[in-house]
Design an enzyme around this catalytic site. Structure first.
Site, PDB file in Angstrom:
ATOM      1  N   TYR A 104     -15.946   8.681  -9.503  1.00 39.47           N
ATOM      2  CA  TYR A 104     -15.635   7.366  -9.063  1.00 39.47           C
ATOM      3  C   TYR A 104     -16.483   6.390 -10.044  1.00 39.47           C
ATOM      4  O   TYR A 104     -15.942   5.239 -10.507  1.00 39.47           O
ATOM      5  CB  TYR A 104     -16.014   7.217  -7.592  1.00 39.47           C
ATOM      6  CG  TYR A 104     -16.100   5.941  -7.092  1.00 39.47           C
ATOM      7  CD1 TYR A 104     -17.222   5.099  -6.733  1.00 39.47           C
ATOM      8  CD2 TYR A 104     -14.871   5.134  -6.814  1.00 39.47           C
ATOM      9  CE1 TYR A 104     -17.109   3.773  -5.929  1.00 39.47           C
ATOM     10  CE2 TYR A 104     -14.747   3.904  -6.077  1.00 39.47           C
ATOM     11  CZ  TYR A 104     -15.968   3.307  -5.690  1.00 39.47           C
ATOM     12  OH  TYR A 104     -15.738   2.005  -5.063  1.00 39.47           O
TER      13      TYR A 104
ATOM     14  N   ASP B 120       0.926  -1.271   0.011  1.00 38.04           N
ATOM     15  CA  ASP B 120      -0.076  -0.017   0.008  1.00 38.04           C
ATOM     16  C   ASP B 120       0.890   1.106   0.069  1.00 38.04           C
ATOM     17  O   ASP B 120       1.961   1.301   0.207  1.00 38.04           O
ATOM     18  CB  ASP B 120      -0.947  -0.046   1.055  1.00 38.04           C
ATOM     19  CG  ASP B 120      -2.104   0.723   0.994  1.00 38.04           C
ATOM     20  OD1 ASP B 120      -3.360  -0.019   1.214  1.00 38.04           O
ATOM     21  OD2 ASP B 120      -2.105   1.938   0.627  1.00 38.04           O
ATOM     22  N   ILE B 121       0.129   2.524  -0.265  1.00 39.83           N
ATOM     23  CA  ILE B 121       0.812   3.551  -0.265  1.00 39.83           C
ATOM     24  C   ILE B 121       1.453   3.869   1.160  1.00 39.83           C
ATOM     25  O   ILE B 121       2.399   4.754   1.460  1.00 39.83           O
ATOM     26  CB  ILE B 121       0.309   4.728  -0.884  1.00 39.83           C
ATOM     27  CG1 ILE B 121       0.999   5.802  -1.415  1.00 39.83           C
ATOM     28  CG2 ILE B 121      -0.848   5.226   0.096  1.00 39.83           C
ATOM     29  CD1 ILE B 121       1.829   5.790  -2.712  1.00 39.83           C
TER      30      ILE B 121
HETATM   31  C1  VAH Z   1     -18.197   4.310  -1.869  1.00 40.30           C
HETATM   32  N1  VAH Z   1     -18.097   2.514  -0.126  1.00 40.30           N
HETATM   33  O1  VAH Z   1     -19.111   4.794  -0.965  1.00 40.30           O
HETATM   34  C2  VAH Z   1     -17.922   2.887  -1.658  1.00 40.30           C
HETATM   35  C3  VAH Z   1     -18.775   2.172  -2.491  1.00 40.30           C
HETATM   36  C4  VAH Z   1     -21.016   1.559  -3.261  1.00 40.30           C
HETATM   37  C5  VAH Z   1     -20.349   2.163  -2.312  1.00 40.30           C
HETATM   38  O2  VAH Z   1     -18.328   1.986  -3.807  1.00 40.30           O
HETATM   39  O3  VAH Z   1     -17.809   5.200  -2.673  1.00 40.30           O
END
Ligand code: VAH
Length: 311
Positions: free
Chosen positions: A140, A32-33
């Site tokens: 994300y 890990d970092i």
């Molecule tokens: C988040 N725990 O909240 C992560 C996950 C579905 C949620 O990807 O970004």
């Protein structure tokens, strides 16, 4: 030999410890970092590693004769909204590094986590199907959707054996959450025990797909153990588990802590949660590799409170 990249994260920590129990401490290299918790650091080999540095990963793979990699490093939904470009770079460059190691036959098998964050506001919210409209509205979610496309591409074009799960929100008492939108479902247990009260950053009726960490780790190992020919999905498997709202988890906690109080102060994470499904159809995972979750809301609540009390 196995290498876990991002071994100190919410999933990585428990995954490393479980894999060490299963395959032997010396056969599971954690990286890990930053350094991890005592148990992780003392039970087997550890390397400081930047997941975006191809050469550094390749050196570790050659040195330890690694043949399987679990890439668990990523910037999660809430944090990536604050640092979009850094989130994109970490999530994508780390994936390309390990996909290319597999393409060049330097590793033989790869696990990469996706998320229910790949779904967006136009996705059917209830019992979200394996294949459906996916227009994610978070950095994300976009990185995970794109990552899934690349995993399928490397599988089809180069025969890379990469396996993936769209994790729901994960809940553990052994590891802290890592800057996600579902973190409330972990924080609530800590504060229920410490203060008998919790202010939720999601509104009371926000239903999200969730899962106890033991189930998520079991699913990951089952998928990696499955016979390759039985896997019909080359992008990432839906994984359902349970679905609950902040109000419902508070009710479940009150059965153990009667005077527990919850109130609500939604913040920027409410919009992220509103863009995600409420529940997931994981029948493809059930069919292809016999998946079945064990922990419902009641059993998870009991396990979390007992786990935290005995830490
Ligand atoms: C988040 N725990 O909240 C992560 C996950 C579905 C949620 O990807 O970004």
């Amino acid at each position: 030999k196995i290498l876990i990249i991002g071994a100190c994260g919410q999933i990585g920590t428990e995954l490393t410890l479980t894999l060490r129990e299963k395959f032997g401490n010396e056969n599971v290299v954690a990286s890990d970092i930053r350094e991890g918790n005592e148990q992780l650091m003392q039970t087997g080999p550890f390397e400081i590693l930047d997941a975006t540095n191809y050469k550094a990963i390749e050196d570790i793979v050659m040195h330890y004769e690694i043949d399987e990699v679990y890439l668990m490093a990523a910037m999660l939904s809430a944090t990536a909204e604050k640092f979009p470009m850094r989130g994109w770079e970490l999530n994508m460059n780390s994936l390309f590094n390990v996909l290319n190691l597999a393409k060049d036959k330097k590793i033989s098998k790869l696990f990469w986590p996706s998320s229910i964050a790949v779904f967006g506001p136009t996705t059917p919210k209830l019992n979200t199907p394996q294949t459906t409209v996916m227009e994610p509205t978070t950095v994300y979610g976009i990185s995970k959707q794109t990552g899934e496309r690349w995993c399928e591409y490397y599988h089809e074009k180069y025969g890379v054996d990469v396996r993936s799960i769209r994790y729901p929100g994960l809940i553990s008492y052994k590891t802290a959450p890592g800057g996600g939108t579902t973190d409330y479902a972990v924080e609530i247990f800590h504060e229920a025990l410490n203060k008998q009260s919790y202010t939720s950053f999601l509104s009371e009726d926000t239903a999200l797909p969730m899962m106890f960490m033991d189930d998520a780790i079991e699913a990951t190992i089952r998928l990696m153990d499955a016979d390759k020919e039985s896997l019909s999905i080359k992008s990432s498997y839906n994984l359902g588990g349970i679905s609950f709202t902040p109000k419902e988890i508070a009710e479940s906690i009150k059965k153990h802590i009667p005077n527990f109080k919850i109130d609500y102060a939604p913040d920027f994470r409410q919009a992220i949660a509103d863009s995600w499904p409420s529940s997931i159809d994981d029948s493809q995972a059930q069919k292809d590799w016999g998946w079945k979750h064990q922990f419902d809301l009641g059993k998870m609540t009991k396990a979390m409170l007992e786990g935290l009390r005995n830490l």
